[in-house]
Design an enzyme around this catalytic site. Sequence first.
Site, mmCIF file in Angstrom:
data_model
loop_
_atom_site.group_PDB
_atom_site.id
_atom_site.type_symbol
_atom_site.label_atom_id
_atom_site.label_comp_id
_atom_site.label_asym_id
_atom_site.label_seq_id
_atom_site.Cartn_x
_atom_site.Cartn_y
_atom_site.Cartn_z
ATOM 1 N N GLU A 44 -26.363 8.023 -4.103
ATOM 2 C CA GLU A 44 -26.877 7.765 -5.441
ATOM 3 C C GLU A 44 -25.926 8.235 -6.533
ATOM 4 O O GLU A 44 -25.880 7.678 -7.608
ATOM 5 C CB GLU A 44 -28.242 8.449 -5.610
ATOM 6 C CG GLU A 44 -28.911 8.184 -6.951
ATOM 7 C CD GLU A 44 -29.264 6.718 -7.140
ATOM 8 O OE1 GLU A 44 -29.413 6.304 -8.307
ATOM 9 O OE2 GLU A 44 -29.397 5.989 -6.135
ATOM 10 N N ARG A 73 2.841 0.554 -7.754
ATOM 11 C CA ARG A 73 3.825 -0.508 -7.970
ATOM 12 C C ARG A 73 4.620 -0.298 -9.252
ATOM 13 O O ARG A 73 5.664 -0.939 -9.451
ATOM 14 C CB ARG A 73 3.130 -1.880 -7.998
ATOM 15 C CG ARG A 73 2.195 -2.081 -9.164
ATOM 16 C CD ARG A 73 1.412 -3.380 -9.048
ATOM 17 N NE ARG A 73 2.282 -4.539 -8.947
ATOM 18 C CZ ARG A 73 2.837 -5.147 -9.991
ATOM 19 N NH1 ARG A 73 2.605 -4.671 -11.223
ATOM 20 N NH2 ARG A 73 3.596 -6.208 -9.840
ATOM 21 N N ASP A 110 4.594 -8.208 -16.295
ATOM 22 C CA ASP A 110 3.270 -8.521 -15.772
ATOM 23 C C ASP A 110 2.299 -8.866 -16.884
ATOM 24 O O ASP A 110 2.466 -8.440 -18.029
ATOM 25 C CB ASP A 110 2.682 -7.319 -15.013
ATOM 26 C CG ASP A 110 3.299 -7.157 -13.640
ATOM 27 O OD1 ASP A 110 3.810 -8.147 -13.103
ATOM 28 O OD2 ASP A 110 3.245 -6.031 -13.114
#
Length: 248
Positions: A116, A154, A169
């Site tokens: 939970e 990366r 990117d």
Amino acid sequence: MRIDVLSLFPPMFEGVFGESILKKAQEKKAVELNVINFRDFSPNRHNNVDDYPYGGGAGMVLKPEPIFEAIDHVTTSKASSPRIVLMCPQGERFTQRKAEELAKEEHLVFICGHYEGYDERIREHLVTDEISIGDFVLTGGELGAMVVIDSVVRLLPEVLGNEESSVKDSFSSGLLEHPHYTRPAEYKGMKVPSVLISGNHAHIEEWREKESLKRTWQRRPDLLTSYPLTDQHKKWIKEWEKDKNMLE
């Protein structure tokens, strides 16, 4: 960089950490990846790590002792304090900017929860960052941690074959990335834009900049509200808006 992951299911990480860029990053000594089962730090003979919530309610809550002890284990004899990341749907929405920020650290620790939720003392007294990968709930924090770790690693120096790859990117520049093409120049009547095979690098860069802006304008216009648009950018956008209005 050193990354420690606290998880109840370490085998989940074997495939992800043992393939592709994450594997190469470890081989290049750019990152050290460790996964620790925090059940090993349970204070009782049954190795319980969860208990019923005070005040009642559905589900079980992760106890503080195993997490605190596991953090002590991975931070012993470390000169600098690590960033301790709690994977949590209530956390800050993960972005490329956050990945770039975390990539500057020497030591990261990820806590992957289940059940939970966490005992609030973990959140209040251990954690430096709370991260969510989206507005949805998973069965545990492992998949989210894998996503964040892949995104961060990366960005480390020499991990990618071409250092410009991460710089260009989507989201790194503030815009979505431009379209890409490769050989053959024509396939089933579909041709590569002539500018890309022209050899004129100035025209190629202008085309990429324009296409990157156009793709962002079409798909994620919200990103342009904080992007420093040039006069040329504004001119292109006006042209697209005019064409769009004519079609409508």
